[in-house]
Design an enzyme around this catalytic site. Sequence first.
Site, mmCIF file in Angstrom:
data_model
loop_
_atom_site.group_PDB
_atom_site.id
_atom_site.type_symbol
_atom_site.label_atom_id
_atom_site.label_comp_id
_atom_site.label_asym_id
_atom_site.label_seq_id
_atom_site.Cartn_x
_atom_site.Cartn_y
_atom_site.Cartn_z
ATOM 1 N N HIS A 187 43.373 33.617 26.328
ATOM 2 C CA HIS A 187 42.034 34.209 26.369
ATOM 3 C C HIS A 187 41.423 34.136 24.973
ATOM 4 O O HIS A 187 42.057 34.546 23.990
ATOM 5 C CB HIS A 187 42.112 35.665 26.844
ATOM 6 C CG HIS A 187 40.764 36.300 26.930
ATOM 7 N ND1 HIS A 187 39.884 36.028 27.958
ATOM 8 C CD2 HIS A 187 40.116 37.143 26.096
ATOM 9 C CE1 HIS A 187 38.758 36.702 27.755
ATOM 10 N NE2 HIS A 187 38.877 37.387 26.632
ATOM 11 N N ASP A 197 42.612 40.132 31.955
ATOM 12 C CA ASP A 197 42.772 39.965 30.499
ATOM 13 C C ASP A 197 43.462 41.181 29.878
ATOM 14 O O ASP A 197 43.216 41.502 28.703
ATOM 15 C CB ASP A 197 41.410 39.730 29.805
ATOM 16 C CG ASP A 197 40.709 38.493 30.335
ATOM 17 O OD1 ASP A 197 41.397 37.532 30.709
ATOM 18 O OD2 ASP A 197 39.459 38.509 30.397
ATOM 19 N N ASN A 229 48.542 33.560 30.317
ATOM 20 C CA ASN A 229 47.131 33.182 30.234
ATOM 21 C C ASN A 229 46.740 33.088 28.769
ATOM 22 O O ASN A 229 47.345 33.732 27.914
ATOM 23 C CB ASN A 229 46.266 34.240 30.925
ATOM 24 C CG ASN A 229 44.787 33.872 30.917
ATOM 25 O OD1 ASN A 229 44.428 32.715 31.163
ATOM 26 N ND2 ASN A 229 43.923 34.835 30.629
ATOM 27 N N SER A 271 44.221 34.989 22.123
ATOM 28 C CA SER A 271 45.452 35.677 22.531
ATOM 29 C C SER A 271 46.114 34.924 23.677
ATOM 30 O O SER A 271 45.442 34.451 24.595
ATOM 31 C CB SER A 271 45.139 37.092 23.049
ATOM 32 O OG SER A 271 44.341 37.823 22.149
HETATM 33 C C1 GAR Z 1 39.780 27.989 26.561
HETATM 34 O O1 GAR Z 1 38.977 28.233 25.443
HETATM 35 C C2 GAR Z 1 40.435 29.259 27.032
HETATM 36 O O2 GAR Z 1 40.724 30.139 25.992
HETATM 37 C C3 GAR Z 1 39.376 29.825 27.944
HETATM 38 O O3 GAR Z 1 38.844 28.709 28.601
HETATM 39 C C4 GAR Z 1 38.915 27.582 27.747
HETATM 40 C C5 GAR Z 1 39.516 26.434 28.507
HETATM 41 O O4 GAR Z 1 39.498 25.267 27.743
HETATM 42 N N1 GAR Z 1 39.920 30.773 28.863
HETATM 43 C C6 GAR Z 1 39.274 31.854 29.285
HETATM 44 O O5 GAR Z 1 38.155 32.135 28.921
HETATM 45 C C7 GAR Z 1 40.062 32.717 30.248
HETATM 46 N N2 GAR Z 1 39.449 34.003 30.383
HETATM 47 P P1 GAR Z 1 40.347 24.015 28.151
HETATM 48 O O6 GAR Z 1 40.051 23.730 29.622
HETATM 49 O O7 GAR Z 1 39.829 22.924 27.269
HETATM 50 O O8 GAR Z 1 41.797 24.327 27.911
#
Ligand code: GAR
Length: 225
Positions: free
Chosen positions: A118, A154, A116, A145
């Site tokens: 985060h 997480d 994942n 991370s």
């Molecule tokens: C990213 O910023 C990722 O880090 C976050 O969602 C976004 C997805 O962007 N993930 C989380 O918050 C997970 N807890 P994307 O769809 O453009 O890749």
Amino acid sequence: MSQAASQAIKLRVVVLISGSGSNLQALIDGVDSGDLPIEIAAVISNRPEVMGLTRASKAGIPTLVLDHKNFASREAFDIELMRTIDAYTPGLVVLAGFMRILTPAFTEHYLGRMLNIHPSLLPKFQGLHTHQRAIDAGETHHGVSVHFVTAELDGGPVIVQARVPVLPTDDAGLLAKRVQKQEHVIYPLAVKWFAEGKLKMTNGKTELNGELLAENGYQIEANDI
Ligand code: GAR
């Protein structure tokens, strides 16, 4: 090695998304450039009509929507999601902005083979709204991370982190942009390590190149602001 032979040894990856899919795009770009020795076997979204599905289709990757709203319980959704993923026989499952809390049965099933990303320097700021919370907490640095997924939200062992400065002029949007730039660097890197057999989860810790990493994982300092 012939093209057929090199394709045969590629790691099969299923990517789960819920939204824009910019991290998925970074993986697709890595594959296209020849840098990432994986085959993205499928992209599965729990939300219909998101940008990430368009990105996958454009890249010729099979897509599926499994809408969580059509399931009576979290358990029922996760069971169907597992069945759907496993039909593609992946060696790795990549959560790329997949905004679902996962059941213990699901995380156990993919333990050591699900990653994942985060947007915080874990263990700081688990959960949502990480950029605003980092600003509100007066952090001088923030970041992102990549970690193995365990039953703890997480909370799995960190593989790699990229740090960026928090500037006095930042709002959550500006900071998110700076962090996302690093997301698109470190996620393909972690997936590449896994595909090359350099990365694994050992006794609840991250092992990279045969060595157990410290709690914060491999550290990357972003020097561009
Ligand atoms: C990213 O910023 C990722 O880090 C976050 O969602 C976004 C997805 O962007 N993930 C989380 O918050 C997970 N807890 P994307 O769809 O453009 O890749």
